[in-house]
Design a protein around this motif. Structure first.
Motif, short mmCIF file in Angstrom:
data_model
loop_
_atom_site.label_atom_id
_atom_site.label_comp_id
_atom_site.label_asym_id
_atom_site.label_seq_id
_atom_site.Cartn_x
_atom_site.Cartn_y
_atom_site.Cartn_z
N THR A 249 0.87 -1.18 0.00
CA THR A 249 0.00 0.00 0.00
C THR A 249 0.90 1.23 0.00
O THR A 249 1.60 1.50 0.98
N VAL A 250 0.92 1.92 -1.13
CA VAL A 250 1.80 3.09 -1.26
C VAL A 250 1.15 4.27 -0.53
O VAL A 250 0.00 4.61 -0.76
N GLY A 251 1.90 4.85 0.37
CA GLY A 251 1.39 5.98 1.15
C GLY A 251 2.51 6.64 1.91
O GLY A 251 3.69 6.47 1.59
N ALA A 252 2.13 7.38 2.95
CA ALA A 252 3.14 8.08 3.75
C ALA A 252 3.95 7.08 4.57
O ALA A 252 3.42 6.07 5.04
N VAL A 273 9.49 4.39 -2.00
CA VAL A 273 10.68 5.15 -2.42
C VAL A 273 11.56 5.48 -1.21
O VAL A 273 12.79 5.44 -1.29
N ASP A 274 10.92 5.78 -0.08
CA ASP A 274 11.69 6.09 1.12
C ASP A 274 12.54 4.91 1.56
O ASP A 274 13.66 5.08 2.08
N VAL A 275 12.04 3.69 1.37
CA VAL A 275 12.82 2.51 1.73
C VAL A 275 14.09 2.43 0.89
O VAL A 275 15.17 2.12 1.39
N THR A 276 13.97 2.71 -0.43
CA THR A 276 15.17 2.66 -1.28
C THR A 276 16.19 3.71 -0.85
O THR A 276 17.40 3.44 -0.85
N ASN A 277 15.73 4.90 -0.48
CA ASN A 277 16.65 5.93 0.01
C ASN A 277 17.25 5.56 1.35
O ASN A 277 18.43 5.82 1.62
N HIS A 288 16.60 0.09 -6.38
CA HIS A 288 15.52 0.72 -7.14
C HIS A 288 14.27 -0.15 -7.05
O HIS A 288 14.36 -1.38 -7.01
N ALA A 289 13.13 0.52 -7.00
CA ALA A 289 11.84 -0.16 -6.95
C ALA A 289 11.04 0.16 -8.21
O ALA A 289 10.76 1.34 -8.48
N PHE A 290 10.69 -0.88 -8.98
CA PHE A 290 9.85 -0.71 -10.15
C PHE A 290 8.41 -1.11 -9.80
O PHE A 290 8.18 -1.99 -8.96
N ASP A 291 7.47 -0.49 -10.48
CA ASP A 291 6.08 -0.95 -10.40
C ASP A 291 6.00 -2.26 -11.19
O ASP A 291 6.14 -2.27 -12.42
N TYR A 292 5.79 -3.36 -10.47
CA TYR A 292 5.83 -4.68 -11.11
C TYR A 292 4.84 -4.76 -12.27
O TYR A 292 5.14 -5.37 -13.31
N ASP A 293 3.68 -4.16 -12.13
CA ASP A 293 2.66 -4.25 -13.16
C ASP A 293 3.04 -3.50 -14.43
O ASP A 293 2.39 -3.67 -15.47
N ARG A 294 4.05 -2.63 -14.36
CA ARG A 294 4.52 -1.91 -15.55
C ARG A 294 5.73 -2.57 -16.19
O ARG A 294 6.30 -2.05 -17.14
N VAL A 295 6.14 -3.72 -15.64
CA VAL A 295 7.24 -4.51 -16.20
C VAL A 295 6.64 -5.85 -16.59
O VAL A 295 6.51 -6.74 -15.74
N PRO A 296 6.20 -6.04 -17.81
CA PRO A 296 5.46 -7.24 -18.23
C PRO A 296 6.16 -8.53 -17.83
O PRO A 296 7.31 -8.78 -18.21
N GLU A 347 7.92 3.93 -12.69
CA GLU A 347 8.12 4.38 -11.31
C GLU A 347 6.92 4.04 -10.44
O GLU A 347 5.80 3.85 -10.91
N ILE A 348 7.18 3.99 -9.15
CA ILE A 348 6.14 3.68 -8.17
C ILE A 348 5.17 4.85 -8.07
O ILE A 348 5.59 6.02 -7.98
N GLY A 349 3.86 4.55 -8.08
CA GLY A 349 2.82 5.56 -7.93
C GLY A 349 1.82 5.14 -6.88
O GLY A 349 1.90 4.05 -6.28
N ALA A 350 0.83 5.99 -6.66
CA ALA A 350 -0.17 5.72 -5.63
C ALA A 350 -0.96 4.45 -5.91
O ALA A 350 -1.48 3.81 -4.98
N GLN A 351 -1.06 4.05 -7.19
CA GLN A 351 -1.85 2.87 -7.55
C GLN A 351 -1.03 1.58 -7.58
O GLN A 351 -1.58 0.52 -7.83
#
Length: 856
Positions: A249-252, A273-277, A288-296, A347-351
């Protein structure tokens, strides 16, 4: 590198040193402390409170009265924030009366607001010095574990200071100047290892010491079915690891994580993203964290870019790639510029709901070239191009997966996909006791050296060898790519042992004969300083525009990957650096500039800036492209000269005097400077006032053969405009190689004449275009060996002198040339002999220059 005192203490629990003691010890060991600053200075003076009641202000529509419990005592505070929580929905931070908030320079005092006295202030993150934070006051969630971390059940009584309730809110931050050879010090783990060595403390690294122990959620689906990695460029990417975390769950981020990043100047973005930093700052190893659903299919292919391929990076800039760029792709399109920056499409987004987590080792040189080529200097490239620990990939993956599951609520897919041949281990280095003592000048026991190296992570064993010399065999750990030689190990031993332990000794001085013939370069520097110029050390790399503005030869050497455009080509003239210094001085109100520089210019072969021809033997084979390094002296003068009690602007005659003095002292020859009134072959000089510097006589060439060795004059107005100069500048360029080849190597002693000289003063009417130096040269030759000197002492134009002419008056000195070399044969010149010599001089200037004797 910014580092947290509290974080280092969590990694090294036995460390009891104060921040100042740590700063001193690190600086002494070569990690210079540039700054030590507090973070959250208000935290020990503000308290955590429960909200009891929130009521509207009786006289202000936008204000409310908030009643808080600070531990058995209730207080009412006037607050205008819109995010005050209702009772039981969160906790707030109260600055009671008398508390000071250093971040905003405010001391809390009782004062009425709208007729109601406020008994303190509810604080925002910015007011507490904890970073920018969100708009409104700082609200702590009911889940104290999310901001307390490591506090057992997380229960925190109301009235507890913020520093005690949220440990990450109160810290000291070290700003360390890490040199490029110490990539291991670009993470807290490496700094903790360093401190453990310096303070002789035990250190083990199995994970972040302040992470709460918990059972990780696990999925039954193996990672191999979800992700795959193919490396097509193994020499550029020897190791690549990938893991998958589902259900995030992407959030604060939790408060402890946000504060830890804020303390080190990193803006919180979201929990993933904060975890990677966080991992980058912990291990010094970028992830680096990729959005898995955007990497077929979770397919990753690591390859070199194709010509003209493009990638939109997360800074929303579309970049055209080079075949030398290493890419992370999904098999079809690029999703990241490896080791530098991720792509916008993945990149990681809210969804985002699943994360493809990357940890890799990339070749430092390739990352350095890509970062400079695209002008991208990221925290990741900063570390990769210095060399991260290739053996740390598995450890970083483990910490990253665990932390992502903790702060983002995900489920880790079991296993890790790992590809690549890996990095060959470093060879063993032999450290000899005799070499150690010989380099350092003091005896450090080999056992002491071994203990130091072992604490730094080196594997050490005794070298039995032949017994002739005590030695150690040292295996360099992967996190220290800078240690490859015996001298590197000696440096490590010495910096930890302490430079202050080196005894002070006084070495005996041995007098040796100096060089009989100093180099022309050294002599030129000495002479130029002796005539009142200041030496400027300029870069050998300059901007192409500066060379173009001067009209000097185009660059023969162009850097493929310059640091900046202003340093992208090697100079073909010394003037750009000097004129840059003159412009710098002018813009800062410095009135007088008198600078010189001596050094090589880098020209196409068989060319020199002063116009002389010096064929150079071109090397054969792979070095055939190398330019000719031509030694020159350049000077710039601007401002005023002192005249009596006042000052007057410099002119070209001041420069002429400087040029003649330098050339004469260096060559031992007679020097002439002809100031021309027509455009010269030197394009950067003004057409009026430009001139040439000529050696008229010398020991190594036929008599009367003049050699041009330089040019001088005022800078052309077009060049001044192009280079941003508004004040007149005079420039001089001397060809030191020509002077060195044609002049005397050293000044020669001449005995003092024993017979007196005879003098005559001669005033001539000369056509105005004829340079005074040409008149003197003709007179000198006409007088022969008996004419010792010709000196101009007066110039007059005006009534009594025909139009288009001027009067030049010279002082001539005659003497028998044998007076100094063979006094027995010499004689004092008679008036009759001197008159005859003077008539010869007058006849010569009349015949060759059309001059007449004034009044004659």
């Amino acid at each position: 590198m910014k580092a947290s005192y509290r974080w280092l203490r969590s990694l090294l629990p036995t460390l009891s040193a104060t921040p100042d003691e740590i700063a001193d010890r690190l600086t002494g060991a070569g990690l210079e402390m540039e700054e030590l600053v507090p973070f959250g200075a208000a935290s020990p003076h503000v308290v955590v409170c429960d909200v009891v009641d929130v009521a509207p202000h009786p006289n202000r529509d936008r204000l409310r009265l908030v009643t808080v419990d600070r531990g058995g005592a209730s207080q009412t505070v006037v607050c205008g924030a819109s995010n005050v929580p209702a009772p039981g929905e969160g906790r707030v931070v109260l600055a009671p009366l008398g508390a000071t908030l250093p971040a905003v320079g405010l001391t809390i005092e009782p004062r009425p607001i709208g007729g109601v006295e406020s008994e303190g202030m509810l604080c925002s993150a910015a007011e507490l010095g904890l970073g920018a934070g969100d708009e409104g006051i700082l609200v702590l969630s009911d889940d104290a574990a999310s901001w307390r971390r490591g506090g057992g059940d997380g229960a925190v009584p109301a009235g507890t200071t913020l520093a005690e309730a949220v440990p990450a809110s109160h810290d000291w931050v070290f700003d360390i100047g890490v040199t490029p050879n110490r990539p291991d010090a670009l993470g807290h783990v490496g700094l903790a290892r360093e401190l453990a060595t310096l303070f002789e403390l035990p250190f083990t690294r199995s994970g972040d010491a302040d992470r709460e122990e918990r059972e990780e959620n696990a999925s039954s689906e193996p990672v191999a079915a979800r992700a795959s990695v193919v490396i097509e460029a193994p020499e550029r990417c020897p190791r690549y690891a990938a893991a998958v975390i589902d259900g995030v769950t992407v959030g604060a981020s939790p408060l402890w994580l946000r504060l830890r990043l804020e303390a080190l100047g990193v803006r919180s973005i979201n929990n993933v993203v904060d975890v990677t930093n966080y991992l980058l700052l912990l291990h010094g190893h970028p992830t680096h964290a990729f959005d898995y659903d955007r990497v077929p299919g979770g397919k990753v292919v690591v390859r070199l870019a194709r010509e003209g391929e493009q990638l939109e990076t997360i800074d929303r800039v579309t970049r055209t790639l080079s075949p030398d760029d290493l890419l992370i792709t999904d098999g079809t399109r690029p999703i990241a510029l490896a080791g530098v920056m991720g792509g916008a499409d993945s990149e990681i987004g809210a969804q985002s709901r699943s994360v493809l987590f990357e940890v890799a080792y990339f070749s430092p040189r390739g990352i350095r070239r890509s970062a400079r080529r695209h002008g991208l200097h990221s925290e990741a490239s900063h570390r990769f191009e210095r060399g991260v620990d290739p053996s740390g990939v598995a450890r970083v993956v483990s910490d990253g997966v665990s932390l992502l599951a903790e702060v983002a609520g995900g489920t880790a897919v079991p296993g890790v996909v790992v590809a690549g041949p890996g990095v060959a281990p470093a060879p063993e280095v032999r450290l000899r006791a005799a070499k150690l003592a010989g380099v350092l000048g003091l005896a450090i026991p080999l056992n002491r050296a071994a203990a130091i190296l072992e604490r730094l992570g080196f594997e050490v064993r005794r070298d039995d060898g032949d017994g002739a010399d005590e030695a150690l065999l040292v295996r360099v750990p992967p996190h220290r790519p800078d240690c490859r030689r015996e001298e590197d190990l000696i440096e490590e031993v010495m910096r930890v042992h302490g430079i202050e332990h080196v005894p002070r000794t006084h070495r005996a001085l041995t007098l040796r004969a100096g060089r009989s013939e100093p180099s022309i370069r050294d002599r030129a520097r000495h002479v130029a300083a002796g005539v009142g110029l200041d030496e400027a050390l300029a870069y050998s790399f300059v901007a192409p525009d500066a060379l173009s503005a001067l009209g000097v030869p185009p660059p023969a050497v162009v850097l493929q990957h310059p640091l900046t455009e202003e340093r992208s080509v090697m100079r073909t003239s010394l003037l750009p650096g000097l004129l840059e210094a003159a412009r710098y001085a002018e813009r800062r109100g410095v009135d007088d500039v008198r600078l010189f520089s001596v050094g090589p210019t880098f020209l196409a072969r068989e060319r020199s800036l002063a116009g002389t021809h010096h064929p150079a033997h071109a090397p054969e084979g792979e070095d055939a492209w190398l330019p000719h390094e031509h030694l020159e002296l350049a000077a710039v003068l601007s401002g005023t000269r002192r005249e009596g009690v006042g000052r007057a602007p410099l002119d070209v005659y001041d420069l002429k005097g400087v040029a003649m003095e330098i050339a004469a002292r260096l060559s031992g020859a007679r020097v002439e400077v002809a100031l021309l009134e027509e455009r010269t072959s030197v394009p950067y000089l003004h057409p009026r006032g430009a001139g040439s510097v000529t050696l008229v006589d010398g020991d190594e060439r036929p008599a009367n053969e003049a050699v041009v060795v330089g040019h001088l004059g005022p800078l052309h107005p077009d060049v001044m405009d192009a280079l941003g100069l508004s004040r007149e500048v005079f420039v001089l360029v001397l060809d030191l190689e020509a002077i060195g080849e044609r002049g005397q190597k050293l000044p020669r002693y001449r005995p003092i004449p024993v017979l007196p000289a005879a003098t005559r003063d001669l005033a001539l009417i000369v056509p105005a275009p004829v340079p005074a130096a040409d008149v003197a040269s003709v007179m000198q030759r006409a007088g022969g060996d008996h004419c010792e000197a010709v000196e101009l002492f007066d110039l007059y134009e005006g009534p009594g002198v025909p139009a288009g002419h001027r009067s030049l008056a010279y002082h001539l000195r005659f003497r028998d040339p044998l007076s100094a070399t063979d006094p027995e044969r010499a004689h004092t010149l008679t008036d009759k002999e001197v008159d005859a010599l003077t008539r010869n001089v007058v006849a010569a200037v009349k015949q060759q220059l059309g001059a007449t004797v004034r009044g004659g």
